[in-house]
Enzyme design. Structure first.
Site, PDB file in Angstrom:
ATOM      1  N   LYS A  33      -1.002  10.451   6.581  1.00  0.00           N
ATOM      2  CA  LYS A  33       0.375  10.008   6.382  1.00  0.00           C
ATOM      3  C   LYS A  33       0.405   8.677   5.620  1.00  0.00           C
ATOM      4  O   LYS A  33       1.215   8.491   4.702  1.00  0.00           O
ATOM      5  CB  LYS A  33       1.059   9.833   7.744  1.00  0.00           C
TER       6      LYS A  33
ATOM      7  N   LYS B 169       4.746  -1.281   5.071  1.00  0.00           N
ATOM      8  CA  LYS B 169       3.842  -1.158   6.231  1.00  0.00           C
ATOM      9  C   LYS B 169       2.869  -0.005   6.041  1.00  0.00           C
ATOM     10  O   LYS B 169       1.655  -0.152   6.241  1.00  0.00           O
ATOM     11  CB  LYS B 169       4.667  -0.931   7.498  1.00  0.00           C
TER      12      LYS B 169
END
Lengths: 294, 294, 294, 294
Positions: free
Chosen positions: B170, B239
């Site tokens: 991911k 992030k």
């Protein structure tokens, strides 16, 4: 009844010119072809019903099309053709050329009444065979509208701006291909080091937001398969990414990622060799990460 | 008859949990939900027939699902649940978490007989509503196969490797999204400075080899439109790109382009603000190039 | 009368500990030494009048100094020493360690009344021999002032902040070394391709604004000379640049150039080998540019 | 008895020409000066005993020196001077010019018997005043040896290769300045976010292996001091870094870090303004990191 002349029967040009021959046969026009190695033009004529001619004859066409490796070869052909050109001809250059070359070529041809359009194509050899290429055109829009119907190899023709902008868009497109391809290679290399199954990871990425033409159509078929079929040379992609970098400098823009990847592509061409398929650039990533992408 | 508990009813979690409630209603199971702000859980129950519960009750579920902003929030929930957990539960964490957090969380939960699967999703709020999310799963494959049928929000479930690899894939996927998005922004900025019509250029790129999910689904709708709808925060993309960069360090890999773009995304979040939509990162490119992409 | 113990007699530690022995001899203290390979400690004692001891004895020193390859080796030594440590000892870790390790180590040692200072050094083997090293210290400043006089290998001792900041400054310093070195290599590669005499170019740069410690003290002696003497391993520089990159992530900073060069250094270590001298990283630049820097 | 003519009395040229006037006065020669704004030339004559002349008179000098913002201004002056030039003159261009301009200028001047040397200088306004500039010269070495004695502003004159190589070395030197400066800014930004005292950190770095001219002479005085005195414009440094990037493209080299920093400098000039001091580029780093370097 229109006469076209197609100069440069390479991997792209050969099937592109075949579409012109087919159209001429259907519409009653003529489709002339020329190639540096004359035998290839003769072969084209035999297979597709075009007429193999010399440069002097090609110069008489209503629409002249070129599809050569770089703008330097276009300059050479232009110099040879110039004495034979006649006013009213439209020159459609499908080379992945240099925006600064377009300015020079347009001006030179304007002196003899010939209109120059920079009109590079995208879609690869598959698109060339299928006649579904995207053509991005810079230069006089009215001239484009007059000849657009002759571009029988095109699935889509887009006028993107003044002279040189076709080359600019093509260079940026290929720079994006280079970035997307290189980044996908980096990502898989990191995942490979982390013990992830790369086929599964690619499967996921291609169903997710990180996907790109490179991840969908190149990484699996060419890299993970270890095939690297040489259809688009790494040296040419490095050249195109370099044109985008030079364009950035010319317009005093700031494109740090395009600049970095242009450098890495050139570096990969140095390490892997410019004749390898462009996807073989990822072999430099492999060497830097000590693993094979498979 | 299976009881699921879904913790974290944010923009993604709310519609994901609705699919669980629908399945429970059809299959005769129970679908518990919990949210930090309890009113949101009550709202979910009212709308979708789930049962709003406290953490102690949620801990009794057969399958626990979390979908929180970062691994830090998962750590907090895990600490609160731990006294209540019972052996045999499978914890499916759909957060875009950190591979190192997965190792820690998996070990902690193993002590109480709970199996942790890192299972982030891709597809955005549209995919969550449609129930077509891609789920990339790291951890015990047998446990995944036992609970896979419960993941009613999924269009595709892929096991990518051991614990932490789901988070890794991911992070890399989102890093590729960041690269492809940023590079497209740079390319259009350069073309804009060169006087090219950006809508036409994007049209061409999206029909050519430089296209990506970012160019096809984000640049036109969100950037050139000047809408920048805030569906996925820039701070979260920064992030995720940062997790990919840290993963690269952990595995001693080399990913110069991912590293550069992670830094630029963080820098853009600093300049534009972390709450803006991730596509607003391109406003830093605009400032650096002195133009608006429109 | 102070007892010091120096653990880790590598290329840096060996001459550093010799300064401690010389000071002990002059001041009436004791200078203990320990090394994983005991023979090397015995050799140090024979040459420099230190006392070769085991870890239990070393733990009794007033000032404990460590100089090991990475924080991982410090963790190991710390675990072995912990049962033997006594309150009041100050531990000065001259390793080029990790800021996050400092936090952990400081906390562990505080439990047994030992003060941990992260105190990496700069100046190389020449500075270690001459006793002119720069020491950058993070942690309790009062503790530093108590032991500062014992750091007989130092030319300069600077307190830079709280625990871990010594390691942080060292990592950033070495990241800057990596950037300045790599960039100088790139610049010379480009000039070499342009037909410039590289010795003359370096001469000019070293008298101009582009000069750096790397251009002045490394490029000529180690690269253009083709000697690449292995005094500071490429793998260690890549590790340090990587620490700076991780620190950037930890503090949520944005450092695109440090990030890129950390990746390139790691990649060069992959291609050239981590045991080569750090200046051999430029062999990757040479491969990417198809020339030798000479 | 030699006549020199110095064209371009900017921040660098004014003190450089003063050295020529002093030498002429001592040796019995003549020192002509010209400036686009004639008053500045008159002021120079009044202060330093040079002779303010028009371009036609300047063209009669034995040694012509130019020091202008970019090669474009040299082209303009060259066009104005060309009808007046006489064979045997040596033209020493101290501009930080473009290697491709040198080729063109050398060829044009060769037609009228004038020898062109590209001879940019390094050392800043301090070096210009002190007469200690480093001059890096490309072009005919014999011509350089004939006029070298006239370069009274030089502390060091180095012949680096054929025509254009002086400009190339200068561009690379300034690109290295840009890299070293930018990287030092990034490093300090990260340290600042980590709570490190930046003055102490800079002190350490300047005694360590990461030091550079930028860290030693620019960061403290100009950045941490918050003074940013505008002596060398950011736009000019961005131009020079861009020349190095274009040179890299011309020679088909690979320099990813120089390319990235050239882009970032151009971007910083876009954000901060091209007239700011070059050290103000670090204000973009500050914005990206949400802190001030002080």
């Amino acid at each position: 009844m229109t006469t076209t002349a197609f100069l440069g029967l390479g991997a792209m040009g050969f099937p592109m010119a075949a579409h012109l021959a087919r159209r001429a046969s259907a519409q009653g026009g003529r489709a002339l072809v020329w190639n540096r190695t004359a035998a290839r033009a003769a072969d084209h004529a035999a297979r597709h019903g075009s007429e193999a001619v010399d440069l002097g004859a090609a110069a008489q066409a209503d629409v002249l099309l070129t599809c050569l490796p770089t703008s330097a070869e276009v300059d050479e052909v232009l110099a040879a053709l110039q004495p034979h050109l006649r006013p009213g001809t439209v020159w459609v250059d499908c080379t992945s050329g240099h925006p600064e070359a377009a300015a020079r070529q347009r001006a030179l041809l304007a002196e003899v009444g010939v209109t120059f359009l920079d009109a590079p194509v995208s879609g690869g050899t598959n698109g060339a065979q299928a006649g579904t290429l995207t053509v991005m055109v810079g230069g006089d829009e009215a001239a484009l509208r007059r000849v657009e119907g002759e571009l029988a190899f095109a699935g889509k023709v887009v006028h993107v701006g003044g002279s040189g902008t076709g080359f600019a868009v093509k260079a940026v497109n290929n720079a994006l291909l280079a970035v997307n391809l290189w980044a996908a290679g980096e990502g898989l290399a990191v995942l490979g080091r982390a013990g992830v199954d790369l086929g599964a990871a690619l499967n996921v990425i291609n169903a997710s937001s990180g996907r790109s033409n490179a991840s969908e159509n190149l990484i699996g078929q060419r890299v993970l398969s270890r095939e690297f079929p040489a259809t688009f040379a790494l040296g040419l992609l490095a050249k195109d990414a370099g044109i985008a970098a030079e364009l950035t400098a010319t317009v005093k823009g700031s494109a740090p990622v395009l600049a970095q990847v242009a450098a890495l592509m050139r570096g990969a061409a140095g390490v892997v060799g410019p004749e390898a398929d462009h996807t073989a650039a990822l072999k430099l990533i492999e060497a830097m990460n000590g693993l094979e992408l498979r």
